[in-house]
Design an enzyme around this catalytic site. Structure first.
Site: not given
Ligand code: NAI
Length: 475
Positions: A58, A191, A213, A454
């Site tokens: 952030k 993504a 993705e 508002h």
């Molecule tokens: P994510 O689960 O959000 O996204 C992973 C993405 O990678 C998915 O869209 C999936 O379809 C894709 N993917 C999986 N294997 C793949 C492959 N072999 N080739 C291409 N695409 C593939 O996981 P991310 O972004 O790594 O985040 C990890 C965790 O951290 C999540 O569970 C998330 O909730 C948490 N997090 C939360 C945040 C927030 O609340 N703002 C910020 C950052 C992380």
């Protein structure tokens, strides 16, 4: 003799440190064991969220957003800036300072609440009289005994098979927070939340970002209309996202990475980039617990198996946060931590999984709570929907931030709010109203009849609620 505690918490992230504080508030004697080191080898409690997740990302999102605003949007306000320069070193140092403040803040809270903090790796030694013997190894070397153990060891980034993170060319969320200099080209696999947030940071700072993705749909878990709007906005900003991508061989060389991939139409492609972020989800972190030695059961995906109350299969052993089922979100971990501490103290802690908000801190921000429209359709639930665009909101126009909308979904018969989906300015803050209403099982009519100041962005939430009954006033 080993020190005896009512509760030992293993892991000091947003799950563990909050559980420790709540247990201490309830009069229990508490130890929290955490092994995170900062660059100086000093304790850095706060886990992934504080050290290499929510907080530093952030900080970078804010700095990079300011940079982009000055570069491209200030002129709309009649402000012209000559000689704009990016001091990346200072930008990154600011982020590190914010992390350090949070680490120090947690240690202050431990002292204030009389939580014993042990800097080291905690593992199960054995079940003993009085509870569980826990070994602490690292800077603190000792054994303690606790009546209850709360495991809050979090998660680790998932690597692509055969492609370990070197944090120089192939980066996890950790290395992705400190790329210096800004790469000309940045590839991202996945993504999801990490990919979109960190992709946004480096794009704003000047990198050409391409995201690959696997899923055919962009932001598959998100409400379809929100995902479509997000896709449109990100494309306009220059963030290139290819869905339906199948990753083949990835070849890191001395200072670049080639990613061989197959596109959705089946054509072979090569993406050559200076740096590659792999953000394809996370895996539970259990390796150092000695789970096997004491018979702590993991599920088939490697998470600690727990019931609805976060109880593991062993007496008085609990687990919370990323190391158990459910969304990997800091606030979900904290809620579970509070609930478990209260259960240990004989109270009735509770976590409502239906009202856990989600936020993606891109620009525009995306936030939601409850069910998506596609889910309501699959469930065959009759609902009414109301939307309101930020373009029709006076405050958003004054801010110059009019992208996106609010959508309220309510039960067709009872009008109970079933989901609220926001893409737009300050969505992360606006979603709190929706969470509150849903927690009280309120109706869209309730939001519609609440007086909103508002001019504020929150009026868009009220207007979307009015739109459920087709009586929006300003659209
Ligand atoms: P994510 O689960 O959000 O996204 C992973 C993405 O990678 C998915 O869209 C999936 O379809 C894709 N993917 C999986 N294997 C793949 C492959 N072999 N080739 C291409 N695409 C593939 O996981 P991310 O972004 O790594 O985040 C990890 C965790 O951290 C999540 O569970 C998330 O909730 C948490 N997090 C939360 C945040 C927030 O609340 N703002 C910020 C950052 C992380």
């Amino acid at each position: 003799m080993a020190k005896q505690f009512d509760v030992a918490v293993i892991g000091g992230g947003p799950g563990g440190y909050v559980a420790a504080i709540r247990a201490a508030q309830l009069g229990l004697s508490v130890a929290c064991v955490d092994d995170w080191n900062n660059a100086q080898g000093k304790p850095a409690p706060g886990g992934t969220c504080t050290n290499i997740g929510c907080i530093p990302s952030k900080a970078l999102l804010q700095s990079s957003e300011y940079y982009e605003q000055v570069k491209t949007h200030f002129v709309e306000h009649g402000i012209e800036v000559d000689g704009l320069k990016l001091d990346l070193g200072r930008l990154l140092a600011r982020k590190n300072t914010i992390v350090k403040q949070s680490n120090d803040g947690i240690q202050y809270l431990f002292r204030k609440n009389k939580v014993a903090f042990l800097h080291g790796t905690g593992s199960f030694a054995a079940q003993v009289d009085g509870g569980w013997a826990i070994n602490v190894s690292g800077q603190s070397q000792e054994q303690l005994v606790a009546r209850h153990v709360i495991v809050a060891t979090g998660s680790l980034p998932r690597a692509l098979p055969g492609l370990p993170f070197d944090e120089k060319l192939v980066l996890s969320n950790d290395g992705a927070l400190g790329i210096d200099p800004v790469p000309q080209t940045l590839g991202i696999i996945g993504a999801g939340v990490v990919g979109l947030e960190l992709g946004s940071v480096w794009r704003r700072l000047g990198a050409q970002v391409t995201i690959l993705e696997a899923m055919p749909d962009f932001l598959a878990a998100v409400d379809r209309e929100v995902a479509a709007e997000a896709g449109k906005r990100f494309a306009k900003q220059g963030l290139v996202v290819h869905t339906g991508a199948k990753i083949g061989e990835v070849r890191p060389s001395a200072d670049a990475v080639d990613v061989l991939w197959t596109d959705a139409a089946g054509a072979q492609q090569t993406l050559a980039v200076d740096r590659l972020i792999v953000s394809i989800g996370r895996v539970p972190n259990t390796a150092s617990l000695r789970a096997d030695a004491v018979g702590l059961r993991l599920d088939e995906r490697g998470f600690i198996a727990v019931n609805d109350d976060c109880q593991a299969n062993l007496t008085n052993v609990w687990a919370i946060g990323d190391v158990v089922r459910g969304p990997m979100l800091a606030h979900k971990a904290s809620e579970e931590g509070v609930a478990v501490a209260e259960r240990i103290a004989g109270q009735h802690g509770h976590v409502n999984f239906d009202t856990i908000p989600w936020v993606i801190y891109t620009s525009p921000e995306i936030a939601w709570v409850g069910r998506t429209e596609q889910r309501l359709k699959t469930e065959g639930r009759a609902y009414r929907a109301g939307s309101f665009p930020f373009m029709a909101n006076g405050r958003a126009r004054a801010l110059g931030d009019t992208a996106g909308f609010v959508k309220v979904l309510a039960d067709a018969k009872t009008d109970e709010v079933l989901g609220v989906h926001i893409i737009g300015p300050m969505a992360s803050e606006l979603v709190a109203e929706a969470v509150t209403v849903m927690e009280f099982r309120g109706a869209s009519e309730d939001i519609a009849r609440i007086c909103h100041a508002h001019p504020t962005l929150s009026e868009a939430v009220k207007e979307a609620a009015l739109a459920v009954d087709k009586r929006a006033l300003n659209f």
